[in-house]
Design an enzyme around this catalytic site. Structure first.
Site, short mmCIF file in Angstrom:
data_model
loop_
_atom_site.label_atom_id
_atom_site.label_comp_id
_atom_site.label_asym_id
_atom_site.label_seq_id
_atom_site.Cartn_x
_atom_site.Cartn_y
_atom_site.Cartn_z
N ASP A 187 0.83 -1.20 0.00
CA ASP A 187 0.00 0.00 0.00
C ASP A 187 0.86 1.25 0.00
O ASP A 187 0.56 2.22 -0.66
CB ASP A 187 -0.95 0.00 1.20
CG ASP A 187 -0.23 -0.13 2.54
OD1 ASP A 187 0.88 -0.70 2.56
OD2 ASP A 187 -0.76 0.34 3.56
N ASP A 213 4.27 2.72 9.25
CA ASP A 213 4.41 1.37 9.79
C ASP A 213 3.30 0.46 9.29
O ASP A 213 2.52 -0.06 10.06
CB ASP A 213 4.43 1.42 11.33
CG ASP A 213 3.29 2.23 11.89
OD1 ASP A 213 2.50 2.80 11.10
OD2 ASP A 213 3.17 2.30 13.12
N GLU A 214 3.25 0.28 7.97
CA GLU A 214 2.26 -0.59 7.35
C GLU A 214 2.97 -1.41 6.28
O GLU A 214 3.37 -2.53 6.53
CB GLU A 214 1.10 0.23 6.77
CG GLU A 214 -0.18 -0.56 6.75
CD GLU A 214 -1.44 0.31 6.79
OE1 GLU A 214 -2.49 -0.22 6.44
OE2 GLU A 214 -1.36 1.48 7.17
N ASP A 267 -5.49 -2.57 -2.98
CA ASP A 267 -4.60 -1.63 -3.66
C ASP A 267 -3.96 -2.30 -4.87
O ASP A 267 -3.87 -1.72 -5.96
CB ASP A 267 -3.51 -1.13 -2.70
CG ASP A 267 -4.07 -0.58 -1.40
OD1 ASP A 267 -4.96 -1.21 -0.82
OD2 ASP A 267 -3.62 0.49 -0.96
N TRP A 316 -11.18 -6.02 -2.41
CA TRP A 316 -9.85 -6.35 -1.89
C TRP A 316 -9.58 -7.83 -2.23
O TRP A 316 -8.68 -8.15 -3.01
CB TRP A 316 -9.79 -6.09 -0.39
CG TRP A 316 -9.33 -4.69 -0.06
CD1 TRP A 316 -8.13 -4.34 0.49
CD2 TRP A 316 -10.03 -3.46 -0.27
NE1 TRP A 316 -8.04 -2.97 0.62
CE2 TRP A 316 -9.19 -2.41 0.17
CE3 TRP A 316 -11.27 -3.12 -0.81
CZ2 TRP A 316 -9.56 -1.06 0.09
CZ3 TRP A 316 -11.65 -1.79 -0.89
CH2 TRP A 316 -10.80 -0.77 -0.44
N GLU A 343 -2.26 9.09 -1.19
CA GLU A 343 -3.33 8.24 -0.66
C GLU A 343 -4.66 9.00 -0.66
O GLU A 343 -5.71 8.44 -0.92
CB GLU A 343 -2.97 7.80 0.76
CG GLU A 343 -4.01 6.95 1.44
CD GLU A 343 -3.54 6.43 2.80
OE1 GLU A 343 -2.63 7.05 3.38
OE2 GLU A 343 -4.07 5.41 3.27
C1 BGC Z 1 -4.10 0.95 3.64
C2 BGC Z 1 -4.94 0.96 2.41
C3 BGC Z 1 -5.77 -0.27 2.50
C4 BGC Z 1 -6.73 0.00 3.62
C5 BGC Z 1 -7.81 -0.99 3.80
C6 BGC Z 1 -5.01 1.17 4.81
O1 BGC Z 1 -4.39 1.23 6.00
O2 BGC Z 1 -3.03 1.84 3.60
O3 BGC Z 1 -4.37 1.32 1.26
O4 BGC Z 1 -6.33 -0.74 1.35
O5 BGC Z 1 -6.05 0.23 4.82
O6 BGC Z 1 -8.95 -0.35 3.89
#
Ligand code: BGC
Length: 879
Positions: free
Chosen positions: A455, A460-461, A468, A531, A742
């Site tokens: 994403d 921190d992801e 995405d 998703w 984003e």
């Molecule tokens: C991400 C998104 C992801 C979403 C889910 C976020 O934290 O960065 O791109 O698809 O969560 O809803």
């Protein structure tokens, strides 16, 4: 002259890691027009002069120049030379040569045990370790290969030099079920006598901190290496030096390395010469065996993550607060590298990487959430050159917190680091802002294709959010050759899919069971429409772009299970209601402070359920699975009816008055033919209501321009794309974006920002409008009946005041180029069509043909059209 331009094996040039049957393809060139292949001849040999042939096709009368299957028993870890020549009935081409290197054909042939230089007590540490083994070569070597993988991340060296250009190996997969190993040809590095293989291991995704709750040890508590050096001697014998507890281990100078937080490197702890022979490793300890199911090892096909682009600082400056900052002029993902000339032992370098400056022009790190993105280097004294190893940063700017020497631009460099994929597409036009958007889309891709489609690369992801990836996949597949990248990832989608068919939100799935406290996953970490649909959309996009049926077969059960899951959790036909649905995520029509757009998720989920069933029934048909085809085609008809019943009024208006509701209903063809015009008019009205602006999120945005242009609103589609004020694609461009944001309002017109808890400046999802630019402005359209551009459409839709556009795509058959120029009183269209393909040229709104270049055009009510064979053609017509 007829020429073969390149040969691909499984859509890759000279790949490593081949297992089982291969699909060969070749692109051809000719200076003549209308060239089609009549026959081909393939030879595969164990040696370069083709005297040890293992396969000879003979002259095969066939037009096939892609997906040509060769299925013979390959030797393990062996280089094969392949050559192809073709005839078009008039000429025979020269042989064109390439090669590939095989993997182990059966998992059982793997030799190395997994060994670790870490103890259980170090489970919460992320310092790196070193492993080394000397071996001696007593006979003449014909070929040598390094085969390796790891729990954690590894970099390997042979006699002091790094093996291969890949970084972040073995990549990130669903480690318990699939761990990839890499193969490198090291023939030219092996020498007679003593040799040394050295491996450095880091925590990486395996045992480092990842996920919402910053858990660590997702897959295990100790890093480990498994592998072998394979030596083929000229006397025909093979020797394997496999990892075992004879290999010795020690601590590396990397005392800390975490994906989110950065790296600490203490150069004082370096052990010079550890990668070379005659190093005294008596103080090193024995490694220990770590258990691993060797049946879950699979070869990596193709290249891995590499340092792809090097950037120099655009500026070095001081902020109003007095912080020293380097600006690389481009938001990117990778490393900041530096050199030191004459540091004193114990001097410290500290760099903090970040994406944007705040409204006052100072360092802004809040949107990184808890990710520290900090590099600390402790000097050994003297000169040095350094870049991080087992961590990466998302940044445009670097705050130089400490640097023992003058901070000069020539001391710093940035490397964009991502999966190596050949660039295949480009788009340029007369509008500079659109070209800039195109650049940002490309950099959004470069920033988020680091082994898995992520994403974002900074906070921190950094996980493989399925939505995405799905949203961006068709644009990505235009820009670069994504075949091997997505083929790898989609197998992890299937591996991590639940038994009942639910597809996790992120793949590899590190969230399930690990984020009860996170509101996003409080109802589970799987089963969200748009998703989870990545499981179907991505193989489908690969099939469309590469014509590859194998990927459909490979993913068939996974796709079917997902459709079945939706069916099991649906009521009244198409109403798929399961746990938390993200719906039109981060749409602007959301209520203040909410991430959920105004379009009811029950509508968007139903629309995707319909569309996935349609695609799946088509896939079943393509693969000849007759009963499935009939069953899912019937299900699709039922679902479509049910969608109409629940969401479409008799007059063509929808139950939800949102842009996204109309977009999905129109784009997925759910509106009955006779009501389409009305539904499209409603969409236009909703657009007008916003003054021509979008208020859509993840679901509506990718299809908005398509929904307009397909329904008679081409002008509005262009206007939408070309809007420059907030919210719009070009708004971010005008605000200085160098990647895709984003949020539409990541940076607001007044300089303030969206809430820091979710404000990435490198999120590729909205870059999905690229798809419209190539297909509609460029006019390059796949023919699903002849996928892989074997036959395609050239149908540019000129508008938006653009005076020219040029779209180039390197297809599996060769280069496709479409350039149009809108002159004052005519249009010039120049196209290049690869040998062995043809296209239908459709000139919308064309009046009179001025120059047809020998093509025969027929006139229909709306256009002029002609069938065009290979070659370069230029036509002129009055629009
Ligand atoms: C991400 C998104 C992801 C979403 C889910 C976020 O934290 O960065 O791109 O698809 O969560 O809803």
């Amino acid at each position: 002259m007829l020429k073969i331009k390149n040969i691909t094996v499984n859509y890759l040039k000279a790949p490593f890691g081949i297992q089982g049957e291969i699909q060969l393809g070749w692109a051809m060139e000719s200076d003549r027009r209308n060239v089609t292949q009549r026959s081909y001849e393939i030879e595969i040999s164990e040696n370069r002069d083709f005297s040890k042939l293992v396969y000879e096709s003979g002259v095969v009368s066939s037009a096939a120049s892609a997906h040509v299957v060769v299925d013979i028993a390959w030797k393990d870890i062996c280089k094969y030379y392949v050559r192809v020549r073709v005839s078009d009935g008039q000429e025979i081409s020269d042989w064109k040569e390439s090669y590939f290197i095989t993997a182990y054909q059966k998992q059982e042939s793997w030799h190395g045990t997994f060994i670790s230089a870490e103890t259980q007590e170090e489970r919460n540490e992320s310092g790196a370790t070193l492993i080394r083994r000397e071996f001696s070569v007593k006979k003449e070597v014909a070929a040598a290969y390094f085969v390796g993988t790891a729990h954690g991340l590894y970099r390997a060296y042979l006699n002091g030099a790094k093996i291969g250009e890949d970084e972040f190996r073995p990549g990130w997969t669903s480690y318990h079920k699939r761990l990839l190993y890499q193969i490198y040809d090291v023939s030219c590095r092996i020498r007679p006598g003593k040799n040394v293989v050295g491996v450095m291991l880091g925590a990486g995704w395996y045992k480092g901190e990842m996920g919402f709750e910053h858990d660590r040890n997702h897959y295990g508590t100790r890093t480990a290496f498994g592998g072998q050096i394979v030596l083929d001697y000229t006397d025909g014998t093979r020797e394997v030096i496999a990892s075992d507890t004879e290999w010795k281990g020690a601590k590396a100078p990397i005392v800390f390395s975490e994906i989110y937080d950065g790296e600490i490197y203490d150069a004082g702890l370096e052990q010079p010469g550890w990668k070379l022979a005659d190093f005294d490793d008596s103080a090193w300890k024995k490694t220990e065996i770590v258990s691993r199911d060797l049946m879950t090892l699979y070869p990596q096909q193709g290249k891995g993550v590499q340092k792809i682009t090097k950037l120099s600082p655009a500026a070095v400056f001081e902020t109003p607060k007095g912080e020293t900052v380097i600006d690389f002029g481009q938001n990117l993902t990778g490393w900041c590298a530096f050199t030191l000339e004459n540091a004193v032992a114990g001097d410290v370098v500290e760099l903090k990487c970040f994406e944007v400056l705040d409204a006052e022009g100072n360092v802004y790190t809040e949107n990184l959430r808890k990710a520290k993105q900090t590099i600390r280097y402790i000097c050994r004294g003297g000169g040095a050159a350094y870049h991080p190893h087992f961590t990466y940063q998302g940044f445009r700017y670097v705050q130089v917190v400490r640097f023992p020497e003058p901070v000069r631009a020539d001391r710093f460099q940035a490397y964009a680091v991502h999966s190596y994929m050949e660039e295949t597409g480009s788009f340029q036009c007369s509008n500079e802002l659109l070209n800039r958007l195109q650049h940002n889309i490309l950099w959004g891709m470069k920033g988020n294709f680091l082994d898995v489609p992520t994403d974002c690369p900074q906070r921190d992801e950094r996980v493989g959010w399925t939505g995405d990836a799905q949203i961006f996949s068709s644009t990505a597949t235009f820009l670069m050759n994504t075949y091997a990248f997505f083929d790898k990832w989609i197998q992890d989608v299937a591996a991590d899919q639940r038994e009942d068919g639910a597809v996790p939100h992120v793949v590899p799935d590190i969230l399930t069971g690990k984020c009860e406290n996170n509101w996003l996953c409080s109802q589970g970490c799987e089963g969200a429409s748009a998703w989870a649909d990545a499981a179907i959309i991505i193989p489908w996009n690969l099939y469309r772009a590469y014509g590859d049926r194998r990927i459909l077969m490979q993913q068939y059960d996974s796709m079917k299970k997902w459709i079945e899951f939706m069916t099991d959790h649906s009521e009244e036909g198409c109403l798929f209601r399961y746990a938390l649905q993200f719906g039109d995520w981060v749409a602007l029509d959301a209520e203040e402070g909410s991430y959920f757009g105004a379009t009811p998720t029950v509508l968007t989920s139903a629309a995707f359920y319909c569309e996935m069933t349609r695609i799946f029934s088509e896939i079943a048909d393509i693969l000849g699975r007759k009963s499935d085809h009939e069953r899912y085609e019937a299900l699709y008809e039922e679902l479509k009816e049910s969608f109409r019943k629940h969401f479409i009024h008799e007059d063509g208006t929808l139950t939800a008055q949102t842009q996204t509701a109309y977009i999905v209903a129109l784009y997925f063809d759910l509106v009955p033919e006779k009501l389409r015009a009305r539904a499209a008019l409603e969409l236009k009205k909703l657009l007008d209501k916003e003054n021509g602006h979008l208020v859509t999120g993840f679901i509506g945005t990718p299809y908005f321009t398509h929904a307009l242009s397909r329904n008679g609103y081409l002008r509005e589609a262009y206007e939408l794309l070309l809007k420059e004020d907030f919210p719009s694609w070009l708004y971010s461009v005008k605000m200085g974006a160098t990647t895709i944001w984003e949020h539409w309002d990541g940076l607001k017109p007044d300089g303030s920002m969206w809430s820091a808890d979710m404000n990435s400046f490198n999120h590729y999802a909205y870059g999905s409008v690229g798809d419209w630019m190539y297909r509609v402005i460029g006019g390059l359209e796949i023919d699903e009946k002849h996928p892989g551009y074997e036959h395609f459409y050239i149908q540019p839709q000129i508008g938006g005041g653009l005076t020219w556009a040029e779209t180039v795509y390197e297809s599996i058959h060769g280069t496709i180029r479409i350039r149009w120029e809108h002159k004052e009183d005519y249009v010039m269209l120049k196209v290049e069509i690869p040998v062995n393909t043809d296209a239908d040229m459709i000139l919308f709104g064309a009046g009179r043909m001025l120059e047809a270049d020998g093509l025969e055009f027929t006139k229909t009510e709306h256009d002029l059209r002609a069938r065009v064979g290979s070659g370069v053609w230029t036509v002129k017509y009055i629009a």
